[in-house]
Design a protein around this motif. Sequence first.
Motif, short mmCIF file in Angstrom:
data_model
loop_
_atom_site.label_atom_id
_atom_site.label_comp_id
_atom_site.label_asym_id
_atom_site.label_seq_id
_atom_site.Cartn_x
_atom_site.Cartn_y
_atom_site.Cartn_z
N LEU A 137 0.82 -1.21 0.00
CA LEU A 137 0.00 0.00 0.00
C LEU A 137 0.86 1.26 0.00
O LEU A 137 0.57 2.23 -0.73
N VAL A 138 1.90 1.25 0.81
CA VAL A 138 2.80 2.41 0.87
C VAL A 138 3.45 2.65 -0.49
O VAL A 138 3.54 3.79 -0.96
N LEU A 139 3.91 1.58 -1.13
CA LEU A 139 4.57 1.71 -2.42
C LEU A 139 3.61 2.23 -3.49
O LEU A 139 4.00 3.00 -4.38
N ALA A 140 2.33 1.82 -3.41
CA ALA A 140 1.35 2.31 -4.38
C ALA A 140 1.19 3.83 -4.27
O ALA A 140 1.14 4.54 -5.28
N ALA A 198 -3.06 8.81 9.16
CA ALA A 198 -3.89 10.01 9.12
C ALA A 198 -3.08 11.23 8.71
O ALA A 198 -3.55 12.09 7.94
N ARG A 199 -1.85 11.32 9.20
CA ARG A 199 -0.96 12.42 8.81
C ARG A 199 -0.72 12.42 7.30
O ARG A 199 -0.74 13.46 6.65
N LEU A 200 -0.46 11.22 6.76
CA LEU A 200 -0.18 11.12 5.34
C LEU A 200 -1.36 11.62 4.51
O LEU A 200 -1.18 12.36 3.54
N SER A 201 -2.55 11.24 4.89
CA SER A 201 -3.74 11.67 4.15
C SER A 201 -3.89 13.19 4.19
O SER A 201 -4.17 13.82 3.15
N ALA A 299 -4.85 11.12 -6.98
CA ALA A 299 -4.86 9.65 -6.91
C ALA A 299 -4.13 9.16 -5.68
O ALA A 299 -4.58 8.22 -5.00
N ALA A 300 -2.99 9.79 -5.36
CA ALA A 300 -2.24 9.41 -4.16
C ALA A 300 -3.09 9.64 -2.91
O ALA A 300 -3.10 8.81 -1.98
N LEU A 305 -6.23 7.50 1.56
CA LEU A 305 -7.44 7.50 2.38
C LEU A 305 -8.05 6.09 2.45
O LEU A 305 -8.48 5.65 3.52
N LEU A 306 -8.06 5.41 1.32
CA LEU A 306 -8.61 4.05 1.31
C LEU A 306 -7.75 3.08 2.11
O LEU A 306 -8.27 2.14 2.72
N ALA A 307 -6.44 3.33 2.12
CA ALA A 307 -5.52 2.42 2.80
C ALA A 307 -5.28 2.78 4.26
O ALA A 307 -4.63 2.03 4.98
N SER A 308 -5.83 3.91 4.69
CA SER A 308 -5.52 4.43 6.03
C SER A 308 -5.86 3.43 7.13
O SER A 308 -5.04 3.15 8.01
N SER A 309 -7.05 2.87 7.09
CA SER A 309 -7.45 1.95 8.15
C SER A 309 -6.63 0.66 8.09
O SER A 309 -6.26 0.10 9.13
N ALA A 310 -6.32 0.20 6.88
CA ALA A 310 -5.51 -1.02 6.75
C ALA A 310 -4.10 -0.79 7.29
O ALA A 310 -3.54 -1.66 7.95
N LEU A 311 -3.53 0.38 7.03
CA LEU A 311 -2.19 0.67 7.53
C LEU A 311 -2.19 0.82 9.05
O LEU A 311 -1.18 0.56 9.70
N ASP A 312 -3.31 1.23 9.60
CA ASP A 312 -3.40 1.38 11.05
C ASP A 312 -3.49 0.04 11.76
O ASP A 312 -2.97 -0.13 12.86
N ARG A 313 -4.16 -0.93 11.13
CA ARG A 313 -4.40 -2.18 11.85
C ARG A 313 -3.46 -3.31 11.45
O ARG A 313 -3.38 -4.32 12.13
N THR A 314 -2.72 -3.13 10.32
CA THR A 314 -1.82 -4.19 9.89
C THR A 314 -0.67 -4.32 10.86
O THR A 314 -0.01 -3.36 11.18
#
Length: 320
Positions: A137-140, A198-201, A299-300, A305-314
Amino acid sequence: MAACGVTHALALAGLVGLADLDAPGGLLVVLGCLAGLALPPVSTSMRVEWGKLVVGGDHTAAYSLVYLTQELSILAGPLILAGVIAAASASVALVTVAAVAGAGTVAFAVSIGSPSAHGSAAATPGGLVLRIRALQLVLAVAVLVGGVIGALEVAAPTLATAHGAPAAAGLLIASLSVGGILGAGIYGSRAWKARPPARLSLLLVLLTTALALMIPSDGLFVVGALLVVAGIALNPALTTFSLLIDAHVSAQTAGEAFGWLSTAIAGGTGAASAIAAAVAQHQHDARLAFTVAAIAGAAATGVALLASSALDRTSRSTPA
């Protein structure tokens, strides 16, 4: 690291020498490729070393320092090059910059010492790090942010040329670097309550807003000011990529993960440069290149935003 520094410097010096001897163009291309392949991975190694030195806690300040160093180099390098060109010649200038790069890399290699200085980590098979969902996700997002950089590198000279002031392109790019220096200083100087996703978004929203405002803007001063704002958001966003990798990748695979991050950003930069050049060259319209940058930024932002929750819980090092 030391071997890369020496090889890179010698390849650039050889490029100058053979060019002065009117060597075949193919040979010059080979040396140029060699110089690129041997480009020392200082940024990647700095992030790995800071990760080892700063034990526990938030690494925001440490990774901000890495990008602050990069921005200062981006500003200083062209100044050194221009100064030597004015005093001597372009050939002497390139050899000088090559010598500085080689000496700096060797000095950096000496400063970090051998792996045993920090304790040896268990070997990990290469490539498995790409199975980590969070890294994917980060690389995308990183590819798309790289696209912003690439499109801006085309838009700035296109706008400057349209105004009959090609030299202003350097000032516009410098404005982005100045913003990056300010952003690194601000981002690394305080503790943030919001988590990295959240900061990244939020940073990407600010970046995209600045990019969107560049599209209708025509004045060099206005675009320069917006580039400063973009840089203030861009540099902390790059730092946050490192924080996310730090949170989800083990210490044993950090070097490979940071290497993939650099590759993703560079890949996005190259692709967007080609796209922006293709759409802007016929009409010599910088707005088209700024539009490419804004689309990449939007797009980034959407992916982040779509990946935010996944990055938080992974969890750390969880395979996809």
